[in-house]
Design a protein around this motif. Sequence first.
Motif, mmCIF file in Angstrom:
data_model
loop_
_atom_site.group_PDB
_atom_site.id
_atom_site.type_symbol
_atom_site.label_atom_id
_atom_site.label_comp_id
_atom_site.label_asym_id
_atom_site.label_seq_id
_atom_site.Cartn_x
_atom_site.Cartn_y
_atom_site.Cartn_z
ATOM 1 N N LEU A 1 -26.475 18.803 30.316
ATOM 2 C CA LEU A 1 -26.353 19.912 31.274
ATOM 3 C C LEU A 1 -24.964 19.992 31.894
ATOM 4 O O LEU A 1 -24.637 20.974 32.546
ATOM 5 N N LEU A 2 -24.160 18.966 31.710
ATOM 6 C CA LEU A 2 -22.882 18.906 32.418
ATOM 7 C C LEU A 2 -21.765 19.617 31.657
ATOM 8 O O LEU A 2 -20.760 19.028 31.291
ATOM 9 N N LYS A 3 -21.978 20.846 31.407
ATOM 10 C CA LYS A 3 -20.938 21.656 30.780
ATOM 11 C C LYS A 3 -21.079 23.078 31.299
ATOM 12 O O LYS A 3 -22.148 23.461 31.790
ATOM 13 N N VAL A 4 -19.994 23.829 31.191
ATOM 14 C CA VAL A 4 -20.050 25.226 31.629
ATOM 15 C C VAL A 4 -20.350 26.076 30.395
ATOM 16 O O VAL A 4 -19.579 26.102 29.439
ATOM 17 N N ARG A 5 -21.484 26.701 30.444
ATOM 18 C CA ARG A 5 -21.917 27.505 29.290
ATOM 19 C C ARG A 5 -21.182 28.839 29.283
ATOM 20 O O ARG A 5 -20.900 29.428 30.330
ATOM 21 N N ALA A 6 -20.928 29.328 28.086
ATOM 22 C CA ALA A 6 -20.330 30.658 27.957
ATOM 23 C C ALA A 6 -21.300 31.689 28.525
ATOM 24 O O ALA A 6 -22.516 31.458 28.549
ATOM 25 N N VAL A 7 -20.771 32.804 28.982
ATOM 26 C CA VAL A 7 -21.655 33.842 29.510
ATOM 27 C C VAL A 7 -22.552 34.356 28.388
ATOM 28 O O VAL A 7 -22.182 34.322 27.219
#
Lengths: 322, 222
Positions: free
Chosen positions: B195-201
């Motif tokens: 979960l520790l990532k920034v997902r693309a829109v």
Amino acid sequence: MSEINSENNVKPEGDFKSGSNLEKVLRAGHFAFTGECGPPKGANVHHLVEKFHHLKGNVDAVNITDNQTAVVRMSSLAASHLMIDHGLEPNFQMVCRDRNRLAITSDILGAYALGIRNMLCLSGDHQSFGNHPEAKNVHDIDSMQLINLVTTMRDKEEFLNGEKIDVAPKLFVGAACNPFADPFEYRVYRLANKIAAGADFIQTQCIYNMDKFRTFMKQVVDMGLHEKCYILAGVTPMKSARMASFMGKMVPGMDVPESLINRLKGAEKGKQAEEGIKFALEQIEEFKEMKGVAGVHLMAIEWEQMVPEIAERAGMLPRPVV
Amino acid sequence: MIVADRKSLEEILSMIKDYKNIMVLGCKGCVTVCNVGGEKEVSILASALRIARQKEGREINIDTKVIERQCDNEYVAQLKETVGNYEAVVSMACGVGPQFLSEAYREQKFYPAVNTTFFGGAVTHGIWEERCAGCGTCIIHDFDGLCPVARCAKSLLHGPCGGSSKGKCEISKETICIWDSIVSKKMEQGRLNDLLKVRAVKDWRTARDGGPRRSIREELTQ
């Protein structure tokens, strides 16, 4: 009135992200002090300007809320611009509830063009809390992605789609953090995620449970997050035991310990508000010494007239000029 | 399956107030499974309508029928001989049914007797819950099969928000915070890093935002 001219396009000096007053105060190592101001439920500029007077000179920047608790108000963008006109620095709040990525992007450009230099990225309270519960919500992107969108616009000078921006907005970007929501163990990771997304500063939810906050800040420091981002501790003085009890029960994600409610109840007749302020002042004293805390965000909700006194008694005056 | 709730008797009565001869048409698909528009419910609605109209002193003739699926032209075609015998048809299928009927029989009038609510299932007897938003690009493999798009009130791809409390969503104590479930499961399994990532829109073109959707299976069209 400020002139809307190309001066607002001047790039920040040195290696500042935006060169806002808030950024400069924090970068200079001062203990920052920010305030909050809710726009009126109408176009009542007079009412808004009255609030400005209580805040001017007493804080480094002022959050302008964006339809907070999903109750419709004057736009945060317009109110931020009015604030600049009156010589205060706004921290323009933007929620993902009411805008898709087109509206978000164009409002960011508009904010920068109007001289706004700080922005706070939020998901937004669900519309079911507000006065238009029938509304369709948007949530095209979430707050994490909003942080990423606005810092990409600033640093890469690109839109979300990769197209180049003709004069990119240079904003100092903040995000919120609620250490008291569940699951508690995950909160520090969510904060880390917001910092990884690009947040320059964090303002926390109102803190009342100091034990829990100390535990949280220890996690933050252990992970070294305070070195990557400025963390401002959220303070809202309680006006009464009733308000404390209401907030604890009715406001989602708010942790109000019974001991605080009892302390307010125990105050002499007519002195509950003073007791609430005393508690806030004790908190601020502790935050000044707490490792990892870079400042205080004072949310005197509909109690802006108390800001000068609180700032004075908390030893926050005069505010540094950087 | 598609889940629906029956409209109130008052609303249905008001739709058919001008008619004296109607058909109530059920469906053996999803609405039978969620106990809203099958054989039994068709019969109950028809009786209730007859009684109500009798009380008003404006009797009505109601015939009932239940077909295999109202979302399938093959079964809709079975109504060809009878559909014209009525002033109107009240469909107890999901929102798809009245539309297939309306497209097949231009001269007839069709009214929905149910509100189509969501894609979901029964979590216990008598309680159905939403599970899928039909966004057209499934990402639940990243969340151990749990869907934040459908089940988070804000469709957050990075949650839980500050309103999550004791496993419940800020909108209601009856609504679970799906992000609490996602995070708890990841923590239990020692896979929090997922979960520790920034997902693309998200690309919403495959959802309703891209306009009405079509699914083509070439091998079946030939």
